[in-house]
Design a protein around this motif. Structure first.
Motif, PDB file in Angstrom:
ATOM      1  N   HIS A   1      -3.963  -6.060 -10.029  1.00  0.00           N
ATOM      2  CA  HIS A   1      -5.130  -5.629  -9.257  1.00  0.00           C
ATOM      3  C   HIS A   1      -5.200  -4.110  -9.150  1.00  0.00           C
ATOM      4  CE1 HIS A   1      -2.003  -6.153  -6.038  1.00  0.00           C
ATOM      5  NE2 HIS A   1      -2.549  -5.069  -5.528  1.00  0.00           N
TER       6      HIS A   1
ATOM      7  N   TYR B   1      -7.063 -11.975  -5.104  1.00  0.00           N
ATOM      8  CA  TYR B   1      -7.747 -10.682  -5.227  1.00  0.00           C
ATOM      9  C   TYR B   1      -7.472 -10.019  -6.564  1.00  0.00           C
ATOM     10  CZ  TYR B   1      -3.284  -8.669  -3.460  1.00  0.00           C
ATOM     11  OH  TYR B   1      -1.964  -8.334  -3.260  1.00  0.00           O
TER      12      TYR B   1
ATOM     13  N   HIS C   1      -3.670   2.469  -5.320  1.00  0.00           N
ATOM     14  CA  HIS C   1      -2.622   2.036  -6.257  1.00  0.00           C
ATOM     15  C   HIS C   1      -3.157   1.044  -7.270  1.00  0.00           C
ATOM     16  CE1 HIS C   1      -2.362  -1.192  -3.136  1.00  0.00           C
ATOM     17  NE2 HIS C   1      -2.090  -1.980  -4.150  1.00  0.00           N
TER      18      HIS C   1
ATOM     19  N   ALA D   1      -1.486  -2.411  -9.425  1.00  0.00           N
ATOM     20  CA  ALA D   1      -0.352  -3.327  -9.242  1.00  0.00           C
ATOM     21  C   ALA D   1      -0.105  -4.159 -10.493  1.00  0.00           C
ATOM     22  CB  ALA D   1      -0.616  -4.244  -8.060  1.00  0.00           C
TER      23      ALA D   1
ATOM     24  N   TYR E   1       6.441  -0.686  -3.448  1.00  0.00           N
ATOM     25  CA  TYR E   1       5.581   0.435  -3.838  1.00  0.00           C
ATOM     26  C   TYR E   1       6.437   1.616  -4.257  1.00  0.00           C
ATOM     27  CZ  TYR E   1       1.590  -2.002  -1.789  1.00  0.00           C
ATOM     28  OH  TYR E   1       0.615  -2.915  -1.521  1.00  0.00           O
TER      29      TYR E   1
ATOM     30  N   GLU F   1       2.317  -0.530  -7.519  1.00  0.00           N
ATOM     31  CA  GLU F   1       2.888  -1.666  -6.794  1.00  0.00           C
ATOM     32  C   GLU F   1       3.436  -2.669  -7.793  1.00  0.00           C
ATOM     33  OE1 GLU F   1       0.038  -4.051  -4.621  1.00  0.00           O
ATOM     34  OE2 GLU F   1       1.600  -5.203  -3.613  1.00  0.00           O
TER      35      GLU F   1
HETATM   36 FE   LIG Z   1      -1.801  -4.044  -3.816  1.00  0.00          FE
END
Ligand SMILES: [Fe+2]
Length: 317
Positions: free
Chosen positions: A155, A201, A218, A220, A259, A269
């Motif tokens: 994401h 998400y 960020h 991920a 993170y 992430e």
């Molecule tokens: Fe995230």
């Protein structure tokens, strides 16, 4: 009006900017286990082992850090035309360009906060060379024998001056489904999580405390297990990669996380979203209050201060 579900199929790839190209490439290959597939000017193309497309990430040497582009694959050629028309009809600018990183004809536009979005359908499927040929035909590439071996780009979390405006753009023009959000006591939406798939998400907007535009919180990458995130933490510790917070579990979306800041300064992430899926076609948006957010993460870890002060490119940190 909301765009049809499925017109955007999934997150494709991201282009990150870095003032330390060698350091950033080292981080993604040696620590995360991405594989380099090519170079073009000051850009390096990289991929995760389970990406059926050619490229998952482009890193480009630049004067500063941040995100240059996010590419989304449309559900089909008609869906791509439909989204381009809808975006223009809503008064946003967009141009057709040659795609990057193995993708075909691309519609280039920006969200209301100025993040560049690239929509495409045609894409080159990855063909593994002999040394990366997988044992099973239903996997595009062997899991690399170094670093964590993250499975996929999971994401993107953008910073935005107006979260609600950007979220409504994603929902109305790209067909994203909102799954969770934070609403402040004032009524302001401070963050919203949205999906194009049955993952809970794919994109997130979080309020930019500086009021600037087009910045990144960020990106991920998903691992197969929580254990790999613990190993990533040890690896980052040994190799001097800045660990910002975690490993721990988020309350919102329940993702197990770590993170870190890659050498170019972008926050990355490592996430294990478990097998949590959103299957309900009539999912009801979950709202977290200001008070609930103050409690911190799922098991009580307080949200680290830099989570609210560090974004890329940096602005007056
Ligand atoms: Fe995230």
């Amino acid at each position: 009006m909301t765009a049809p579900w499925g017109d955007i199929a999934h997150l494709g790839h991201v282009e990150l900017l870095t003032p330390d190209l060698d350091g950033t490439v080292w981080f993604f290959t040696d620590i995360l286990g991405l594989v380099e597939t090519g170079r073009e000017g000051s850009s390096v193309h990289l991929r995760t082992f389970d990406d059926y497309e050619l490229t998952s990430l482009i890193v480009t040497g630049h004067s500063t850090s941040g995100i240059r582009r996010t590419a989304f694959r449309a559900g089909g050629p008609e869906a791509l035309e439909r989204r381009a028309e809808a975006i223009r009809a809503a008064g946003h600018e967009g141009t057709w360009v040659k795609g990057d990183a193995g993708t075909g004809r691309t519609f280039l536009t920006t969200d209301p906060d100025g993040h560049e979005l690239a929509l495409y359908f045609e894409t080159e499927r990855y063909q593994a060379p002999d040394d990366l040929r997988p044992g099973l035909k239903n996997q595009p590439q062997a899991k690399p024998n170094r670093g964590i071996g993250v499975r996929r780009l999971d994401h993107v979390n953008y910073l935005a001056a107006d979260v609600l405006e950007c979220a409504e753009y994603m929902q109305n023009l790209l067909g994203a489904k909102p799954t969770e959000q934070i609403r402040m006591d004032s009524g302001r939406i401070a963050a919203r999580w949205m999906t194009f798939t049955n993952k809970s998400y794919d994109v997130v907007y979080t309020e930019d405390w500086t009021g600037s535009n087009g910045r990144l919180h960020h990106i991920a990458f998903a691992t197969d297990t929580r254990e790999e995130i613990l190993r990533a933490a040890d690896l980052c510790l040994d190799k001097g990669v800045h660990i910002e917070t975690g490993p721990h579990k988020h309350a919102i979306q329940q993702t197990f996380f770590l993170y870190v800041w890659e050498p170019g300064g972008n926050r990355i992430e490592l996430c294990n979203p478990l097998t949590r899926l959103v299957l309900a076609p009539d999912w009801e948006l979950i709202t977290w209050t200001e008070e609930e957010r103050k409690k911190g993460q799922a098991w009580g870890l307080k949200t680290i201060e830099t989570f609210h002060t560090h974004g890329t490119p940096p602005v007056g940190e």
